[in-house]
Write an enzyme that holds these catalytic residues in place. Structure first.
Site, PDB file in Angstrom:
ATOM      1  CE  LYS A  16      -4.428   1.007   0.252  1.00 43.96           C
ATOM      2  NZ  LYS A  16      -5.601   0.201  -0.130  1.00 43.96           N
ATOM      3  CG  ASP A  51      -7.373   3.374  -0.671  1.00 47.04           C
ATOM      4  OD1 ASP A  51      -7.807   2.219  -0.578  1.00 47.04           O
ATOM      5  OD2 ASP A  51      -7.464   4.189   0.277  1.00 47.04           O
TER       6      ASP A  51
END
Ligand code: NDP
Ligand code: 2IT
Length: 451
Positions: free
Chosen positions: A128, A168
């Protein structure tokens, strides 16, 4: 906290090493609580230090991002990429651009991503990244310059067989397009190094819709299997009004549910007649405005500002709740209201939107609890399908991708159910089963690859 001495020791060391990283520690605790009995019954996990090996990211990268705004002012932001675990595939996971981004947020998201990606059964490891850059109020040119500056540093750490970022919060097709353009310029390579790309240059059909649609496919399967029921006729509330929330609303409505509430970071709206999604899209997608403006179109609706003392969206009576905004948005008091008002299922579209005590309360009160790592895996699964299409230099039809997505979501639910039965777990507790299934695959991969 734990009966198992090994788990207790690992957790204490984890807390010490990651002091102050509250979200990261919360995610770790949630995982260890679920895995404790499984670990007790499988002594080779301790013998091979598999927990410690899993709970340390393989690589953490932070970097400086310097960019210039439209008034020639220079700004400095911090960029992150946590390459958490690559035992089952190249690192894969989104980029978040939001002022709240810090090491703890990216670490917790990366850890969750590993288990989520494993649950899809596709060959993707976990990672991430993101930045504390705030896209709100920025011009298109500013966003482009920021994305280019971000990629000027990130490019050296990623690649189609190494690490494949995606979107995201605050990162959608537009940002992925700018990031891709810069990577291509620097490397002189046209590869599937990012997913969630615009369709014209390698993006997969349905990737934009996939997380929200997948959430509904998972929920429908859970309701069918556990309650002999479906989303049809259910009253649903959805937090957020971004990518995940909008597509969850669209699919839920298509499946016959009535969505009565949605939100943004300023407040939430309740429309007893059912949310008119096209108004939400106009407000949030086209004009990037506040959800409050919904009242101008639907005078029967009600708006409540998000502030201390005001009721939260979770006070709205519903059958199903879809938290689709951000972490820690359902607290214990919210969980109590949901139970009191007869909610039968909480299915997480966001990552870790429910606090640990709220999760316990929901599960203890027989609410079906679907954790984000299972329910929202449709996004990353479709990203993996995009990677496949890119490496094959092929594009699949909408129907083909949709069929795959639906099948993957149902398989995730079925594998959790199978595990819950196997270990005689509570059938509404989809969290423990999800953590066991996700961890098992990564654990064996690490074991078989040696230290
Ligand atoms: P978007 O940026 O498209 O939308 C985010 C939404 O959440 C907006 O409505 C935003 O409100 C609201 N929000 C963001 N931060 C906060 C906050 N601190 N408090 C209250 N509301 C907030 O993001 P996505 O829809 O893509 O992501 C939503 C969630 O889903 C995140 O948890 C993400 O990690 C998760 N997720 C996303 C996937 C994807 O494919 N995009 C895949 C799997 C999970 P406002 O407009 O006011 O900022
Ligand atoms: O949390 C997530 O799964 C995402 N933001 C999507 C990641 C991806 O690689 O598509």
């Amino acid at each position: 906290m734990f009966n198992n001495k090994y788990v207790e020791k690992v957790f204490n060391e984890f807390k010490l090493k990651n002091k102050g990283q509250n979200e990261y520690i919360q995610a770790c605790q949630e995982i260890l609580e679920s895995l404790e009995n499984y670990i007790t019954n499988n002594s080779f996990i301790e013998e091979n230090a598999l927990l410690e090996r899993f709970l340390e990211p393989e690589r953490t990268i932070t970097f400086k991002v310097t960019w210039m705004d439209d008034n020639n002012q220079i700004h400095v932001n911090r960029g992150y990429r946590v390459q958490y675990n690559s035992s089952i595939g190249p690192y894969k996971g989104g980029l978040r651009f939001h002022p709240s981004v810090n090491e703890s947020i990216i670490n917790f998201l990366a850890l969750e991503q590993c288990l989520k990606n494993s649950l899809t059964r596709l060959p993707i490891g976990g990672g991430k990244g993101g930045s504390d850059f705030d896209p709100k109020g920025k011009s298109d040119n500013e966003i482009m310059r920021f994305c280019q500056a971000f990629m000027n540093e990130l490019y050296r750490h990623i690649g189609p067989n190494t690490d494949v970022p995606a979107g995201d919060i605050g990162v959608g097709q537009k940002e992925i397009g700018y990031l891709f353009g810069q990577y291509k310029k620097i490397k002189n390579e046209f590869t599937g190094v990012l997913t969630g790309k615009p369709i014209t240059f390698g993006g997969s059909l349905l990737r934009t819709e996939a997380t929200g649609y997948g959430l509904c496919y998972f929920t429908d399967r859970a309701l069918t299997y556990l309650k002999d029921d479906s989303l049809k006729g259910k009253t649903v509330i959805i937090s957020g009004s971004g990518n995940v929330a909008i597509h969850a609303c669209e699919k839920a409505q298509n499946l016959g549910a009535k969505v009565v509430a949605m939100s943004d970071s300023s407040g939430w709206i309740y429309d007893p007649n059912g949310i008119k999604l096209h108004y939400i899209r106009q407000i949030k997608e086209d004009r990037k405005a506040r959800i409050k403006e919904y009242l101008l179109k639907a005078p029967n609706a009600r708006y409540t500002e998000s502030k201390e003392g005001n009721p939260t969206i979770w006070s709205t009576p519903c059958d199903i709740a879809f938290p689709c905004a951000t972490q820690n948005e359902i607290h214990l008091d919210d969980a109590k209201l949901l139970v009191k008002n007869g909610c039968i299922g909480v299915f997480e579209g966001a990552n870790m939107p429910t606090t640990l005590d709220a999760i316990h309360y929901l599960i203890d009160n027989d609410v079906i609890f679907g954790p984000g790592k299972a329910c929202n895996a449709g996004g990353v699964a479709t990203s993996a399908l995009e990677m496949t299409q890119n490496s094959m230099r092929m594009t699949w039809s909408y129907q083909e991708v949709n069929r795959n997505l639906k099948q993957i979501m149902e398989d995730i639910f079925d594998s959790i159910c199978y595990t819950n039965n196997k270990y005689s777990l509570k059938e509404n507790d989809l969290l423990t089963g999800a953590n066991i299934v996700g961890f098992e695959k990564i654990m064996y991969a690490m074991l078989l690859q040696g230290i």
